[in-house]
Enzyme design. Structure first.
Site, PDB file in Angstrom:
ATOM      1  N   HIS A 207       0.829  -1.211   0.000  1.00 46.20           N
ATOM      2  CA  HIS A 207       0.000   0.000   0.000  1.00 46.20           C
ATOM      3  C   HIS A 207       0.865   1.264   0.000  1.00 46.20           C
ATOM      4  CE1 HIS A 207      -4.214  -1.513   0.439  1.00 46.20           C
ATOM      5  NE2 HIS A 207      -3.516  -2.623   0.583  1.00 46.20           N
ATOM      6  N   ASP A 208       2.018   1.183   0.646  1.00 41.03           N
ATOM      7  CA  ASP A 208       2.916   2.339   0.623  1.00 41.03           C
ATOM      8  C   ASP A 208       3.433   2.571  -0.801  1.00 41.03           C
ATOM      9  OD1 ASP A 208       4.493   4.460   1.504  1.00 41.03           O
ATOM     10  OD2 ASP A 208       6.213   3.175   1.931  1.00 41.03           O
TER      11      ASP A 208
ATOM     12  N   PRO B 240      -5.586  -0.609  -6.405  1.00 37.47           N
ATOM     13  CA  PRO B 240      -6.302  -1.788  -6.879  1.00 37.47           C
ATOM     14  C   PRO B 240      -7.415  -2.144  -5.894  1.00 37.47           C
ATOM     15  CG  PRO B 240      -3.928  -2.127  -6.995  1.00 37.47           C
ATOM     16  CD  PRO B 240      -4.145  -0.836  -6.270  1.00 37.47           C
TER      17      PRO B 240
ATOM     18  N   HIS C   8      -1.077 -13.109  -0.739  1.00 38.69           N
ATOM     19  CA  HIS C   8      -2.313 -13.528  -0.075  1.00 38.69           C
ATOM     20  C   HIS C   8      -2.244 -14.980   0.365  1.00 38.69           C
ATOM     21  CE1 HIS C   8      -4.463 -10.057  -2.366  1.00 38.69           C
ATOM     22  NE2 HIS C   8      -3.907  -9.652  -1.260  1.00 38.69           N
TER      23      HIS C   8
ATOM     24  N   ASP D 117       7.578   5.498  -0.227  1.00 38.65           N
ATOM     25  CA  ASP D 117       8.186   6.671   0.422  1.00 38.65           C
ATOM     26  C   ASP D 117       7.615   6.929   1.808  1.00 38.65           C
ATOM     27  OD1 ASP D 117       5.640   7.557  -0.098  1.00 38.65           O
ATOM     28  OD2 ASP D 117       6.263   9.483  -0.949  1.00 38.65           O
TER      29      ASP D 117
ATOM     30  N   ASP E 100      -5.662 -17.994   2.501  1.00 41.97           N
ATOM     31  CA  ASP E 100      -5.273 -19.297   1.958  1.00 41.97           C
ATOM     32  C   ASP E 100      -5.643 -20.336   3.008  1.00 41.97           C
ATOM     33  OD1 ASP E 100      -4.056 -21.660   1.291  1.00 41.97           O
ATOM     34  OD2 ASP E 100      -2.005 -20.881   1.314  1.00 41.97           O
TER      35      ASP E 100
ATOM     36  N   ASP F 213       3.791 -19.368   0.492  1.00 43.84           N
ATOM     37  CA  ASP F 213       4.198 -20.326  -0.532  1.00 43.84           C
ATOM     38  C   ASP F 213       3.277 -20.218  -1.753  1.00 43.84           C
ATOM     39  OD1 ASP F 213       1.834 -21.353   0.355  1.00 43.84           O
ATOM     40  OD2 ASP F 213       2.650 -23.214   1.166  1.00 43.84           O
TER      41      ASP F 213
ATOM     42  N   VAL G 207       1.121   4.221  -3.762  1.00 39.33           N
ATOM     43  CA  VAL G 207       0.694   5.623  -3.739  1.00 39.33           C
ATOM     44  C   VAL G 207       1.928   6.498  -3.546  1.00 39.33           C
ATOM     45  CG1 VAL G 207      -0.781   7.324  -2.617  1.00 39.33           C
ATOM     46  CG2 VAL G 207      -1.518   4.941  -2.748  1.00 39.33           C
TER      47      VAL G 207
HETATM   48  C1  HEM Z   1      -3.787  -7.237  -6.728  1.00 33.57           C
HETATM   49  C2  HEM Z   1      -4.290  -6.273  -6.006  1.00 33.57           C
HETATM   50  C3  HEM Z   1      -4.645  -6.471  -4.561  1.00 33.57           C
HETATM   51  C4  HEM Z   1      -5.878  -6.337  -4.011  1.00 33.57           C
HETATM   52  C5  HEM Z   1      -7.158  -5.938  -4.733  1.00 33.57           C
HETATM   53  C6  HEM Z   1      -5.740  -6.660  -2.603  1.00 33.57           C
HETATM   54  C7  HEM Z   1      -6.785  -6.638  -1.698  1.00 33.57           C
HETATM   55  C8  HEM Z   1      -6.704  -7.098  -0.402  1.00 33.57           C
HETATM   56  C9  HEM Z   1      -7.805  -7.158   0.528  1.00 33.57           C
HETATM   57  C10 HEM Z   1      -9.222  -6.704   0.249  1.00 33.57           C
HETATM   58  C11 HEM Z   1      -7.322  -7.699   1.680  1.00 33.57           C
HETATM   59  C12 HEM Z   1      -8.116  -7.923   2.980  1.00 33.57           C
HETATM   60  C13 HEM Z   1      -7.868  -6.722   3.881  1.00 33.57           C
HETATM   61  C14 HEM Z   1      -8.514  -6.768   5.235  1.00 33.57           C
HETATM   62  O1  HEM Z   1      -9.549  -7.405   5.433  1.00 33.57           O
HETATM   63  O2  HEM Z   1      -7.951  -6.145   6.157  1.00 33.57           O
HETATM   64  C15 HEM Z   1      -5.936  -7.972   1.480  1.00 33.57           C
HETATM   65  C16 HEM Z   1      -5.126  -8.526   2.428  1.00 33.57           C
HETATM   66  C17 HEM Z   1      -3.768  -8.694   2.259  1.00 33.57           C
HETATM   67  N1  HEM Z   1      -3.022  -8.268   1.193  1.00 33.57           N
HETATM   68 FE1  HEM Z   1      -3.727  -7.656  -0.577  1.00 33.57          FE
HETATM   69  N2  HEM Z   1      -4.448  -6.973  -2.334  1.00 33.57           N
HETATM   70  C18 HEM Z   1      -3.734  -6.869  -3.506  1.00 33.57           C
HETATM   71  C19 HEM Z   1      -2.379  -7.052  -3.645  1.00 33.57           C
HETATM   72  C20 HEM Z   1      -1.517  -7.303  -2.619  1.00 33.57           C
HETATM   73  C21 HEM Z   1      -0.084  -7.252  -2.722  1.00 33.57           C
HETATM   74  C22 HEM Z   1       0.687  -6.880  -3.997  1.00 33.57           C
HETATM   75  C23 HEM Z   1       0.411  -7.583  -1.509  1.00 33.57           C
HETATM   76  C24 HEM Z   1       1.836  -7.670  -1.047  1.00 33.57           C
HETATM   77  C25 HEM Z   1       2.853  -7.882  -1.844  1.00 33.57           C
HETATM   78  C26 HEM Z   1      -0.711  -7.852  -0.644  1.00 33.57           C
HETATM   79  C27 HEM Z   1      -0.634  -8.295   0.645  1.00 33.57           C
HETATM   80  C28 HEM Z   1      -1.723  -8.590   1.439  1.00 33.57           C
HETATM   81  C29 HEM Z   1      -1.628  -9.295   2.706  1.00 33.57           C
HETATM   82  C30 HEM Z   1      -0.384  -9.902   3.311  1.00 33.57           C
HETATM   83  C31 HEM Z   1      -2.928  -9.333   3.226  1.00 33.57           C
HETATM   84  C32 HEM Z   1      -3.382  -9.917   4.568  1.00 33.57           C
HETATM   85  C33 HEM Z   1      -3.456  -8.777   5.563  1.00 33.57           C
HETATM   86  C34 HEM Z   1      -3.908  -9.172   6.937  1.00 33.57           C
HETATM   87  O3  HEM Z   1      -4.007 -10.358   7.239  1.00 33.57           O
HETATM   88  O4  HEM Z   1      -4.170  -8.260   7.762  1.00 33.57           O
HETATM   89  N3  HEM Z   1      -1.867  -7.639  -1.346  1.00 33.57           N
HETATM   90  N4  HEM Z   1      -5.564  -7.603   0.212  1.00 33.57           N
END
Ligand code: HEM
Length: 330
Positions: free
Chosen positions: A72-73, A165, A195, A80, A247, A255, A76
């Site tokens: 997220h950093d 996204p 994820h 930074d 997952d 993984d 946008v």
């Molecule tokens: C492709 C676009 C992406 C979308 C639309 C997206 C969307 C989301 C959403 C909706 C969640 C759940 C958030 C919550 O309930 O707090 C999430 C969780 C997460 N996202 Fe993404 N994400 C994307 C890409 C990424 C990328 C590129 C990364 C890191 C390289 C990432 C890492 C994570 C992680 C680790 C979680 C789990 C967070 C937690 O357990 O608190 N995501 N993401």
């Protein structure tokens, strides 16, 4: 003849100046590099690691939280630390697109420690990138070298996060949003594999489970054996704060399992399922789900994401506190 010699001399001097400039680029063109703090703050990386280890040791969920905040950093204004700033309602961190992002206090604790060890040296943006790397390796994902030398940004506004996204974006939109950041379809698939750890709130499942395609139906790509589980966890009009693993098979291991889940219709988030809709991203999912070189390639994609819009040299600042810009002399 004299004129010709004079011209040659001027030309030679100009070439020498040019060569010197190329040899020593101005500080504004400084590059990120591995071990940027080796001389100025040799303990920097170990301080980050120790704190991340402690945070993940006390709650595994912190690994996912720290990995997510880096994404997220970076998306946008570049990587930074702009997401960390808290200067009122309009701060970037309050943007809808950052909903649920956390880990601010952990980053701030690391920063406070580093300010005691080497004040004014290590940027908040680098702390975020290093913490994400440590979160990955502590989740049994790959260890990789992080390029450092980022400086902290000078702007934070929630309007700047309007194009993040979104979980309900189509494959076309996701690909385009990643391309705008210089990331390929392969990066999109690999980075979405983050994820493979962490959880989502039911809040992000509503459209996929009950209003897919603006109709009263579920996403047809959800495996029929999986749909009842998802609906039981996140019933219509249920508590949107309930959380479920992204997952369900290997919840806390970073993984390639998530890619096999996507292939079989066991993706939890809609944006993960969408990777199977498009020919190009589907092919990439298939490749890694079938046993490609996931670990090394995931690490490369993380390094690439970490370079987005990084500010180096004279740009930006080294914040003293991650949630506030430094005070400027009036
Ligand atoms: C492709 C676009 C992406 C979308 C639309 C997206 C969307 C989301 C959403 C909706 C969640 C759940 C958030 C919550 O309930 O707090 C999430 C969780 C997460 N996202 Fe993404 N994400 C994307 C890409 C990424 C990328 C590129 C990364 C890191 C390289 C990432 C890492 C994570 C992680 C680790 C979680 C789990 C967070 C937690 O357990 O608190 N995501 N993401």
């Amino acid at each position: 003849m004299r004129g010709f010699k004079g011209n040659c001399f001027v030309f030679l001097v100009e070439m020498l100046v040019l060569l010197r400039v190329l040899q020593f680029p101005c500080p504004c063109l400084a590059e990120l590099r591995v071990g940027f703090y080796n001389r100025t703050c040799p303990l920097a990386e170990s301080v980050v690691r120790a704190k991340v280890k402690e945070a993940v040791g006390s709650d595994r969920q912190n690994a996912a939280i720290l990995l997510r905040i880096h994404f997220h950093d970076c998306f946008v204004e570049g990587c930074d630390g702009s997401i960390l700033v808290d200067n009122g309602e309009d701060s970037e961190r309050n943007a809808f697109g950052h909903l649920g992002v956390g880990g601010f206090e952990i980053i701030e604790e690391v920063k406070a420690k580093l300010e005691r060890v080497c004040p004014g040296v290590v940027s908040c943006a680098d702390i975020v990138a290093l913490a994400a790397r440590d979160a990955v390796s502590l989740s049994r994902g790959p260890f990789y070298e992080v390029l450092t030398g980022r400086r902290d940004g000078l702007v934070s506004n929630k309007s700047l996060a309007a194009n993040m996204p979104d979980v309900d974006d189509s494959a076309r939109v996701l690909r385009s949003k990643f391309r705008q950041k210089g990331l390929s379809d392969k990066d999109l698939v690999l980075l979405s594999s983050a994820h493979s750890i962490g959880t989502t709130a039911c809040f992000f499942m509503g459209t996929r489970l009950y209003r897919f395609d603006h109709k009263n139906r579920s996403d047809p790509s959800i495996n029929p054996h999986f749909l009842p589980t998802l609906k039981t966890k996140c019933p219509l009009d249920g508590d949107v704060n309930v959380r479920l693993p992204l997952d369900p098979v290997t919840e806390s291991v970073l993984d390639d399992q998530i890619l096999r889940n996507i292939r079989k219709g066991f993706a939890v988030l809609s944006s993960d399922a969408r990777l199977y809709d498009h020919r190009s991203t589907r092919h990439i999912v298939e490749t890694y789900a079938g046993g490609g070189s996931f670990r090394g390639d995931f690490a490369k994609a993380m390094v690439k994401m970490g370079r987005i819009g990084a500010k180096t040299g004279r740009y930006g600042e080294i914040r003293r506190v991650c949630s506030s810009f430094n005070q400027r002399p009036v």
